[in-house]
Design a protein around this motif. Structure first.
Motif, PDB file in Angstrom:
ATOM      1  N   LEU A   4     -20.809  47.859  32.572  1.00  0.00           N
ATOM      2  CA  LEU A   4     -21.344  47.588  33.901  1.00  0.00           C
ATOM      3  C   LEU A   4     -21.764  46.124  33.982  1.00  0.00           C
ATOM      4  N   ILE A   5     -21.425  45.494  35.082  1.00  0.00           N
ATOM      5  CA  ILE A   5     -21.828  44.099  35.283  1.00  0.00           C
ATOM      6  C   ILE A   5     -23.111  44.120  36.103  1.00  0.00           C
ATOM      7  N   MET A   6     -24.150  43.659  35.483  1.00  0.00           N
ATOM      8  CA  MET A   6     -25.443  43.632  36.163  1.00  0.00           C
ATOM      9  C   MET A   6     -25.518  42.404  37.065  1.00  0.00           C
ATOM     10  N   PRO A   7     -26.022  42.584  38.280  1.00  0.00           N
ATOM     11  CA  PRO A   7     -26.184  41.419  39.146  1.00  0.00           C
ATOM     12  C   PRO A   7     -27.195  40.444  38.532  1.00  0.00           C
ATOM     13  N   GLU A   8     -26.987  39.183  38.792  1.00  0.00           N
ATOM     14  CA  GLU A   8     -27.903  38.179  38.247  1.00  0.00           C
ATOM     15  C   GLU A   8     -29.249  38.251  38.958  1.00  0.00           C
ATOM     16  N   SER A   9     -30.299  37.994  38.216  1.00  0.00           N
ATOM     17  CA  SER A   9     -31.631  37.949  38.821  1.00  0.00           C
ATOM     18  C   SER A   9     -31.762  36.656  39.626  1.00  0.00           C
ATOM     19  N   GLU A  10     -32.768  36.622  40.495  1.00  0.00           N
ATOM     20  CA  GLU A  10     -33.005  35.398  41.267  1.00  0.00           C
ATOM     21  C   GLU A  10     -33.304  34.229  40.342  1.00  0.00           C
ATOM     22  N   ASP A  11     -34.003  34.490  39.232  1.00  0.00           N
ATOM     23  CA  ASP A  11     -34.299  33.419  38.273  1.00  0.00           C
ATOM     24  C   ASP A  11     -33.013  32.860  37.662  1.00  0.00           C
ATOM     25  N   ASP A  12     -32.074  33.754  37.316  1.00  0.00           N
ATOM     26  CA  ASP A  12     -30.800  33.310  36.749  1.00  0.00           C
ATOM     27  C   ASP A  12     -29.994  32.511  37.768  1.00  0.00           C
ATOM     28  N   LEU A  13     -29.974  32.988  39.008  1.00  0.00           N
ATOM     29  CA  LEU A  13     -29.253  32.273  40.064  1.00  0.00           C
ATOM     30  C   LEU A  13     -29.881  30.906  40.314  1.00  0.00           C
ATOM     31  N   LEU A  14     -31.202  30.841  40.309  1.00  0.00           N
ATOM     32  CA  LEU A  14     -31.891  29.564  40.506  1.00  0.00           C
ATOM     33  C   LEU A  14     -31.562  28.604  39.378  1.00  0.00           C
ATOM     34  N   ALA A  15     -31.559  29.090  38.155  1.00  0.00           N
ATOM     35  CA  ALA A  15     -31.234  28.228  37.011  1.00  0.00           C
ATOM     36  C   ALA A  15     -29.819  27.679  37.152  1.00  0.00           C
ATOM     37  N   ARG A  16     -28.877  28.522  37.577  1.00  0.00           N
ATOM     38  CA  ARG A  16     -27.491  28.060  37.776  1.00  0.00           C
ATOM     39  C   ARG A  16     -27.414  27.020  38.889  1.00  0.00           C
ATOM     40  N   ALA A  17     -28.132  27.266  39.996  1.00  0.00           N
ATOM     41  CA  ALA A  17     -28.119  26.331  41.125  1.00  0.00           C
ATOM     42  C   ALA A  17     -28.704  24.984  40.722  1.00  0.00           C
ATOM     43  N   GLU A  18     -29.844  25.019  40.034  1.00  0.00           N
ATOM     44  CA  GLU A  18     -30.473  23.772  39.587  1.00  0.00           C
ATOM     45  C   GLU A  18     -29.555  23.009  38.641  1.00  0.00           C
ATOM     46  N   GLN A  19     -28.870  23.731  37.760  1.00  0.00           N
ATOM     47  CA  GLN A  19     -27.956  23.077  36.816  1.00  0.00           C
ATOM     48  C   GLN A  19     -26.780  22.440  37.547  1.00  0.00           C
ATOM     49  N   GLU A  20     -26.249  23.131  38.554  1.00  0.00           N
ATOM     50  CA  GLU A  20     -25.148  22.560  39.346  1.00  0.00           C
ATOM     51  C   GLU A  20     -25.567  21.234  39.967  1.00  0.00           C
ATOM     52  N   LEU A  21     -26.764  21.186  40.542  1.00  0.00           N
ATOM     53  CA  LEU A  21     -27.225  19.939  41.161  1.00  0.00           C
ATOM     54  C   LEU A  21     -27.474  18.869  40.109  1.00  0.00           C
ATOM     55  N   LYS A  22     -28.118  19.238  39.011  1.00  0.00           N
ATOM     56  CA  LYS A  22     -28.427  18.258  37.961  1.00  0.00           C
ATOM     57  C   LYS A  22     -27.172  17.680  37.322  1.00  0.00           C
ATOM     58  N   ASN A  23     -26.089  18.460  37.303  1.00  0.00           N
ATOM     59  CA  ASN A  23     -24.835  17.985  36.714  1.00  0.00           C
ATOM     60  C   ASN A  23     -24.119  16.961  37.582  1.00  0.00           C
ATOM     61  N   SER A  24     -24.598  16.764  38.794  1.00  0.00           N
ATOM     62  CA  SER A  24     -23.963  15.798  39.685  1.00  0.00           C
ATOM     63  C   SER A  24     -24.170  14.381  39.157  1.00  0.00           C
ATOM     64  N   LEU A  25     -23.135  13.583  39.251  1.00  0.00           N
ATOM     65  CA  LEU A  25     -23.248  12.177  38.855  1.00  0.00           C
ATOM     66  C   LEU A  25     -23.919  11.343  39.938  1.00  0.00           C
ATOM     67  N   ILE A  26     -24.117  11.959  41.104  1.00  0.00           N
ATOM     68  CA  ILE A  26     -24.754  11.268  42.227  1.00  0.00           C
ATOM     69  C   ILE A  26     -26.232  11.633  42.234  1.00  0.00           C
ATOM     70  N   LYS A  27     -27.082  10.637  42.001  1.00  0.00           N
ATOM     71  CA  LYS A  27     -28.524  10.884  41.859  1.00  0.00           C
ATOM     72  C   LYS A  27     -29.117  11.575  43.074  1.00  0.00           C
ATOM     73  N   ALA A  28     -28.670  11.213  44.271  1.00  0.00           N
ATOM     74  CA  ALA A  28     -29.223  11.815  45.491  1.00  0.00           C
ATOM     75  C   ALA A  28     -29.009  13.326  45.513  1.00  0.00           C
ATOM     76  N   ILE A  29     -27.893  13.788  44.969  1.00  0.00           N
ATOM     77  CA  ILE A  29     -27.621  15.227  44.913  1.00  0.00           C
ATOM     78  C   ILE A  29     -28.410  15.854  43.765  1.00  0.00           C
ATOM     79  N   ALA A  30     -28.454  15.181  42.637  1.00  0.00           N
ATOM     80  CA  ALA A  30     -29.171  15.703  41.470  1.00  0.00           C
ATOM     81  C   ALA A  30     -30.664  15.869  41.761  1.00  0.00           C
ATOM     82  N   ASP A  31     -31.201  15.083  42.697  1.00  0.00           N
ATOM     83  CA  ASP A  31     -32.627  15.119  43.007  1.00  0.00           C
ATOM     84  C   ASP A  31     -33.006  16.143  44.079  1.00  0.00           C
TER      85      ASP A  31
END
Length: 76
Positions: A4-31
């Protein structure tokens, strides 16, 4: 037996979202800030152009849940 694939928790989704932004080479997006609320990602902050606002949203759409883009475009 299928796993069974368990849905991600809000904390897991937030961590993924924050990582996506932080991985940006553009500081304005990373911030930019994000939070997960009511099954969607909410992004906030300020950028200089509509292009940057759209780029931030595109990075987060990859996660697979709706994105509410409240980023403000402030031309300096």
């Amino acid at each position: 037996k299928e796993a069974l694939i368990m849905p991600e928790s809000e904390d897991d989704l937030l961590a993924r979202a924050e990582q996506e932004l932080k991985n940006s080479l553009i500081k304005a997006i990373a911030d930019l800030n994000c939070e997960v609320k009511d099954g969607k990602i909410l992004i906030t902050g300020n950028v200089a152009t509509y292009y940057l606002k759209q780029m931030a949203q595109e990075k987060l759409i990859r996660i697979g849940i709706p994105v509410e883009n409240r980023v403000v475009v402030k031309n300096s």
